[in-house]
Scaffold this motif. Structure first.
Motif, PDB file in Angstrom:
ATOM      1  N   PRO A   7       2.217  -7.465  -7.645  1.00  0.00           N
ATOM      2  CA  PRO A   7       1.198  -6.989  -8.591  1.00  0.00           C
ATOM      3  C   PRO A   7       1.682  -5.735  -9.318  1.00  0.00           C
ATOM      4  O   PRO A   7       2.317  -4.859  -8.722  1.00  0.00           O
ATOM      5  CB  PRO A   7      -0.004  -6.688  -7.690  1.00  0.00           C
ATOM      6  N   ASP A   9       0.107  -3.147 -10.339  1.00  0.00           N
ATOM      7  CA  ASP A   9      -0.394  -1.875  -9.826  1.00  0.00           C
ATOM      8  C   ASP A   9       0.305  -1.487  -8.524  1.00  0.00           C
ATOM      9  O   ASP A   9       0.458  -0.298  -8.220  1.00  0.00           O
ATOM     10  CB  ASP A   9      -1.919  -1.907  -9.663  1.00  0.00           C
ATOM     11  N   LEU A  10       0.767  -2.475  -7.741  1.00  0.00           N
ATOM     12  CA  LEU A  10       1.549  -2.171  -6.549  1.00  0.00           C
ATOM     13  C   LEU A  10       2.899  -1.576  -6.941  1.00  0.00           C
ATOM     14  O   LEU A  10       3.354  -0.595  -6.332  1.00  0.00           O
ATOM     15  CB  LEU A  10       1.750  -3.435  -5.714  1.00  0.00           C
ATOM     16  N   LEU A  50       2.865  -6.236   1.435  1.00  0.00           N
ATOM     17  CA  LEU A  50       1.482  -6.264   0.949  1.00  0.00           C
ATOM     18  C   LEU A  50       0.655  -7.129   1.881  1.00  0.00           C
ATOM     19  O   LEU A  50       0.937  -8.314   2.063  1.00  0.00           O
ATOM     20  CB  LEU A  50       1.444  -6.823  -0.473  1.00  0.00           C
ATOM     21  N   PHE A  91      -4.658  -3.311  -5.362  1.00  0.00           N
ATOM     22  CA  PHE A  91      -3.871  -4.389  -4.749  1.00  0.00           C
ATOM     23  C   PHE A  91      -4.207  -4.559  -3.270  1.00  0.00           C
ATOM     24  O   PHE A  91      -3.897  -5.592  -2.680  1.00  0.00           O
ATOM     25  CB  PHE A  91      -2.368  -4.108  -4.903  1.00  0.00           C
TER      26      PHE A  91
END
Length: 292
Positions: A7, A9-10, A50, A91
């Motif tokens: 992602p 934003d990650l 994640l 995320f």
């Protein structure tokens, strides 16, 4: 299947911790395979993990806080990767840690046994969950798993009934355990084997880790079946003979529990075949016969 791309934003949140890994055109996030629960990428010499909270199962929690704490406690002893940071955002939760160079798999069984004993002898981090221990509590775990099955499994029910006739086996000591030492979570590094994926550590009987390694259904789930000689070597090399004797008495209880978990996994799409269920049931039958 989720996208292999991390992602956005990650990526932004992790940038500060990956600065030394960044070439001029930005870091390359290489997806890692092997895990069945969370998404992982190698970025230079670090890993970004994640977490997917929906992947928690009845036997295996998925706790990023526990993993970060376990790594922090054990990395200096060479028992876990060195953590860098735990980050949160839209995320979810992610962990950054140093990549371990080496092959995954059971490797040298004697070295694996000695490493497990070092884990079991290490001071545990605070706040760990406690696992059931002894035959009565393992049976209770099995019963709870069986209630989650949509229909009875005849072989499982028959063996569960046979276990009622066995003498009760008291719990062993409560020590730090990894609780998921499957082949994909064992990395053979230059100094020796090391464990990754510490998302479900616990305080419990060291027999628990031996039981996970020696469960045919867990071996099959990761494509790394052990032969009888390898299983015997693990037990003969484990430095605590009393725990090995207790494991051998508890083996039918563990195998029936793991067969119930394998059946639950099959019913919930986490396994593709029933071979593991039947192999753990066969191992339970053999253990009952050998211990008669």
């Amino acid at each position: 299947m989720p996208s292999a791309r991390p992602p956005a934003d990650l990526v932004r949140a992790a940038e500060a911790y990956l600065a030394e890994e960044q070439p001029d055109d930005g870091p390359l996030w290489q997806p890692l395979t092997g895990g069945r629960t969370n998404r992982l990428w190698q970025v230079g010499q670090k890993v970004v993990k994640l977490y997917d909270p929906a992947q928690e199962t009845p036997l295996f929690p998925n706790d990023p806080g526990a993993e970060f704490s376990a790594m922090t406690t054990l990395c200096d002893a060479g028992l876990a990767p060195r953590p860098v940071a735990r980050i949160t955002g839209e995320f979810g939760v992610a962990l950054i840690y140093h990549y371990l160079q080496g092959a995954t798999g059971h490797g040298d069984m004697a070295a694996l046994a000695r490493m497990l004993h070092r884990v079991h002898s290490a001071p545990p981090p605070p706040g760990l969950r406690r696992l059931p221990g002894g035959s009565r509590e393992i049976l209770a775990q099995t019963d709870a798993l069986m209630t989650l099955l949509p229909k009875p499994h005849a072989g499982l029910a028959e063996l569960r009934k046979r276990l009622n006739t066995r003498d009760e086996i008291a719990p062993g000591p409560s020590v730090l355990i990894h609780a998921d030492p499957v082949s994909a979570n064992i990395v053979t590094t230059d100094p020796g084997p090391m464990l990754i994926d510490w998302q479900c550590p616990a305080l419990g009987d060291p027999c628990e880790d031996l039981a996970i390694i020696l469960s045919p259904s867990m071996q099959r789930a990761y494509g790394a079946l052990l032969d009888p000689a390898q299983a015997a070597e693990l037990l003969s090399a484990y430095p605590d003979a009393e725990s090995c004797r207790r494991y051998q008495r508890l083996a039918p209880f563990y195998h029936v529990r793991m067969a119930a978990y394998a059946q639950w996994s099959l019913e919930n799409g986490r396994a593709t075949g029933a071979e593991g269920v039947e192999e753990d049931l066969d191992a339970a039958r053999k253990a009952l016969t050998d211990g008669a």
